[in-house]
Design an enzyme around this catalytic site. Structure first.
Site, mmCIF file in Angstrom:
data_model
loop_
_atom_site.group_PDB
_atom_site.id
_atom_site.type_symbol
_atom_site.label_atom_id
_atom_site.label_comp_id
_atom_site.label_asym_id
_atom_site.label_seq_id
_atom_site.Cartn_x
_atom_site.Cartn_y
_atom_site.Cartn_z
ATOM 1 N N GLU A 84 0.808 -1.216 0.000
ATOM 2 C CA GLU A 84 0.000 0.000 0.000
ATOM 3 C C GLU A 84 0.846 1.273 0.000
ATOM 4 O O GLU A 84 0.561 2.208 -0.751
ATOM 5 C CB GLU A 84 -0.948 0.022 1.217
ATOM 6 C CG GLU A 84 -2.077 -0.980 1.137
ATOM 7 C CD GLU A 84 -3.154 -0.578 0.136
ATOM 8 O OE1 GLU A 84 -3.113 0.544 -0.394
ATOM 9 O OE2 GLU A 84 -4.045 -1.404 -0.121
ATOM 10 N N SER A 85 1.847 1.335 0.865
ATOM 11 C CA SER A 85 2.524 2.616 1.105
ATOM 12 C C SER A 85 4.012 2.514 1.380
ATOM 13 O O SER A 85 4.658 3.546 1.565
ATOM 14 C CB SER A 85 1.882 3.296 2.322
ATOM 15 O OG SER A 85 2.204 2.539 3.507
#
Length: 204
Positions: A84-85
């Protein structure tokens, strides 16, 4: 299957985990080709991103694992954050998803975050709690970890629509049939590959 994403439920109300032979237990069955592709990516072109992400994770891992344990989730779901990040609390997507878990505003507020004076999606612990509760909600709806990951990425309505069109609840078959977004078809294998490397299930 409950083990389709390398995670399984062992007793009602208590979630625990094990990498499943249906995915990738070395010596029993080869990796699914698309999972293997992402393992190779993280070991090759994506190695610097992978290492930087794992380095950032170290500061948050005890907290994430505590929150997941308190919420009854498998600890391996920590690897969602890598995809995701890269575990960057300030990461923002073009669709205004924000934080380690890339929550969109509607999901964040539904699961208890405030977005006014300070956007709590950038708070590592509060956002982890919200993401954990969202994952629990998705798992209670789909009863399958691969579909839960797919819904985390694409939204539950997209996944439910694919299930209804195909009359099939198997992520891999839905993916092969092109019934899920291309991003989602890649997202689930990428999370599984990050998990396999991160948990030391295969050599990195």
């Amino acid at each position: 299957s409950m083990e389709a994403a390398g995670l399984r439920v062992t007793a009602p109300g208590r979630v625990s985990s094990a990498v499943s032979s249906s995915i990738a237990t070395p010596g029993t069955r080869p990796l699914r080709p698309i999972v293997d592709k992402f393992v190779r990516y993280f070991q090759g072109t994506g190695l610097s991103h992978y290492r930087a992400s794992v380095s950032r994770l170290q500061a948050y891992r005890p907290m994430i694992q505590r929150v997941f344990r308190e919420e009854g989730l498998p600890r391996e779901l920590v690897w969602i954050g890598l995809v995701e990040s890269g575990y960057d609390p300030a990461a923002r997507s073009p669709k205004n998803a924000l934080g380690i878990w890339q929550l969109i505003p509607a999901t964040a507020t539904t699961f208890g975050l405030k977005l006014d004076k300070r956007d709590e999606r950038t708070d590592p612990e509060k956002s982890t709690r919200a993401a954990a509760r969202y994952l629990k909600f998705l798992y209670s709806r789909f009863g399958d970890w691969a579909l839960t990951l797919a819904a985390y990425n694409a939204g539950e309505s997209r996944v439910q629509g694919a299930i209804e069109r195909a009359r099939d609840r198997n992520f891999w078959r839905l993916s092969d049939a092109g019934l899920l977004p291309r991003e989602t078809q890649a997202y689930v294998p990428a999370v599984l590959a990050a998990e396999l490397l991160g948990e030391g299930t295969i050599d990195d």
